[in-house]
Write a protein that holds these residues in place. Structure first.
Motif, mmCIF file in Angstrom:
data_model
loop_
_atom_site.group_PDB
_atom_site.id
_atom_site.type_symbol
_atom_site.label_atom_id
_atom_site.label_comp_id
_atom_site.label_asym_id
_atom_site.label_seq_id
_atom_site.Cartn_x
_atom_site.Cartn_y
_atom_site.Cartn_z
ATOM 1 N N ALA A 27 5.777 4.001 1.435
ATOM 2 C CA ALA A 27 4.794 2.373 0.971
ATOM 3 C C ALA A 27 5.844 1.834 1.750
ATOM 4 O O ALA A 27 5.915 1.538 2.020
ATOM 5 N N ASP A 28 4.267 0.651 2.123
ATOM 6 C CA ASP A 28 4.719 -0.779 1.958
ATOM 7 C C ASP A 28 5.184 -1.836 1.387
ATOM 8 O O ASP A 28 4.283 -1.684 -0.003
ATOM 9 N N SER A 45 -0.879 12.464 -7.157
ATOM 10 C CA SER A 45 -1.955 11.536 -7.301
ATOM 11 C C SER A 45 -1.588 10.385 -7.700
ATOM 12 O O SER A 45 -1.648 9.059 -7.354
ATOM 13 N N CYS A 104 8.347 7.483 -0.530
ATOM 14 C CA CYS A 104 7.773 7.736 -1.757
ATOM 15 C C CYS A 104 8.061 9.049 -2.192
ATOM 16 O O CYS A 104 6.886 9.803 -1.819
ATOM 17 N N THR A 114 9.112 -0.211 4.723
ATOM 18 C CA THR A 114 8.051 0.836 4.511
ATOM 19 C C THR A 114 9.145 1.427 3.752
ATOM 20 O O THR A 114 10.358 1.791 3.980
ATOM 21 N N ARG A 119 1.326 -1.244 0.047
ATOM 22 C CA ARG A 119 0.556 -0.096 0.198
ATOM 23 C C ARG A 119 0.807 1.028 -0.246
ATOM 24 O O ARG A 119 1.834 1.261 0.962
ATOM 25 N N ARG A 120 0.316 1.526 -0.524
ATOM 26 C CA ARG A 120 0.959 3.508 -0.387
ATOM 27 C C ARG A 120 0.121 4.202 0.324
ATOM 28 O O ARG A 120 -1.047 4.192 0.406
ATOM 29 N N TYR A 121 0.098 4.832 1.432
ATOM 30 C CA TYR A 121 -0.821 5.751 2.046
ATOM 31 C C TYR A 121 0.520 7.564 3.141
ATOM 32 O O TYR A 121 2.366 7.309 2.484
ATOM 33 N N LYS A 122 -0.169 8.243 3.296
ATOM 34 C CA LYS A 122 0.270 9.162 3.738
ATOM 35 C C LYS A 122 1.333 9.987 2.616
ATOM 36 O O LYS A 122 2.050 10.921 2.738
ATOM 37 N N ARG A 123 1.331 9.628 1.195
ATOM 38 C CA ARG A 123 1.433 10.422 0.121
ATOM 39 C C ARG A 123 3.278 9.531 0.256
ATOM 40 O O ARG A 123 3.445 9.340 -1.317
ATOM 41 N N GLN A 128 0.081 2.508 -9.107
ATOM 42 C CA GLN A 128 -0.457 1.873 -7.848
ATOM 43 C C GLN A 128 -1.326 0.853 -7.793
ATOM 44 O O GLN A 128 -1.970 0.359 -6.991
ATOM 45 N N THR A 149 5.004 13.660 -4.977
ATOM 46 C CA THR A 149 3.394 13.762 -3.917
ATOM 47 C C THR A 149 1.997 13.878 -4.894
ATOM 48 O O THR A 149 1.217 14.234 -3.721
#
Length: 243
Positions: free
Chosen positions: A21-22, A40, A35, A32, A14-18, A45, A38
Motif C-alpha cells: 500500500a502506498d 478483498s 498490507c 510503501t 493505493r493498495r496493490y499486489k495484495r 480501501q 490477503t
C-alpha cells in the motif's frame, strides 16, 4: 492490548499486489507499507482515506511500515491487519472478558486437527467441568448501515472451518466461531449471504449442530474518530442469523 508505539497517520494512495500500500504521510512523504491482509478488504480501501501505520525498527525488514487502521467513513475505524484478531481474542479470553469462555486454564494456538487438515486458532483446555473448546477466530470489517458482514469474499477456507467445527461437536467437545469485530461502526454481525450464500447456509447448519457463535467489538476509536491505540475487545455484539 495496545499498540506499543503511537500510530502514524497518512492518506491512502493505493493498495496493490495484495501486500503493498502506498501512503502519503502528514508531512507529504510517500512510503510503501506492508498490507497484512490477503482478503478483498471490501469497504476498507477508500480513495485518499485516512489510514494509520505502525513502524518497526527491525533493520532486517524491507518495509518498516505496516498498515493497521483505516477510516472507512467519517469517524468509523477498521483494523485491516489480520495478524491482530487471534491475539485480541486470546487476550480477552485469558483476561476473563469473554463470559462464555471463562474457566479454562490453558490455551494453545495453531493446533492441527480435523479430517480436512486444518489448524485451530485457539484450543482451550483445563476447565473443571466443561469440555475443551476449539475456537476459530474471524476478523469482521465489512460494515453496511451499522451491520457487520462476514465474509467479504467467497471463502472456501471458511466453509472448511465450519465443517471442522461441526465435527468437533460430534466428538463431544465445544466448538466456537469467534468474530472479532474490528470496526467501530458495527452494531451486529450477520452472514454475508449476498457475497457467499453457501457460507451463510453452512453457518446456520453449524449453529443447529451445536457450534457456538460469539462476536466481540474492539475499542479502536475515540468519539472524534481518531484511534485510541487500544485493540482490547470490549462489549459483545449480537449475531443475527435470520435471513
Amino acid at each position: 492490548m495496545k499498540f506499543p508505539e503511537p500510530l502514524i497517520e497518512g492518506r491512502l494512495i493505493r493498495r496493490y499486489k495484495r501486500f503493498l500500500a502506498d501512503v502519503r504521510l502528514s508531512d507529504g512523504t510517500e512510503v510503501t507499507a506492508h498490507c497484512p491482509n490477503t482478503g478483498s478488504m471490501l469497504g476498507c480501501q477508500p480513495a485518499d482515506g485516512r489510514v494509520w501505520l505502525s513502524r518497526s525498527e527491525n533493520p532486517a525488514r524491507k518495509l518498516p511500515y505496516t498498515w493497521e487502521l483505516v477510516e472507512t467513513s467519517p469517524g468509523k475505524l477498521a483494523c485491516v491487519n489480520t495478524a491482530r484478531p487471534n491475539a485480541q481474542a486470546r487476550n480477552a479470553i485469558e483476561a476473563g472478558r469473554v463470559a462464555e469462555l471463562t474457566g479454562y486454564t490453558h490455551c494453545r494456538t495453531e493446533v492441527r486437527y480435523g479430517e480436512e487438515k486444518s489448524r485451530i486458532d485457539l484450543l482451550l483446555s483445563g476447565h473443571h467441568s466443561a469440555p475443551d473448546a476449539w475456537v476459530e477466530v474471524k476478523n469482521v470489517t465489512l460494515a453496511e448501515a451499522g451491520q457487520g458482514f462476514f465474509p467479504d469474499a467467497v471463502t472456501t477456507r471458511g466453509q472448511k472451518h465450519l465443517r471442522e467445527l461441526m465435527a468437533q461437536v460430534e466428538l463431544g467437545d465445544r466448538a466456537v466461531l469467534f468474530f472479532v469485530v474490528n470496526h467501530t461502526g458495527i452494531e451486529a454481525v450477520r452472514p454475508a449471504d449476498h457475497i457467499d450464500p453457501h457460507y451463510g447456509q453452512l453457518l446456520r447448519r453449524a449453529c443447529d449442530a451445536g457450534v457456538e457463535v460469539l462476536a466481540y467489538r474492539a475499542n479502536l476509536g475515540r468519539d472524534d474518530g481518531n484511534p485510541t491505540g487500544d485493540m482490547t475487545l470490549g462489549e459483545s455484539v449480537p449475531v443475527i442469523l435470520e435471513v
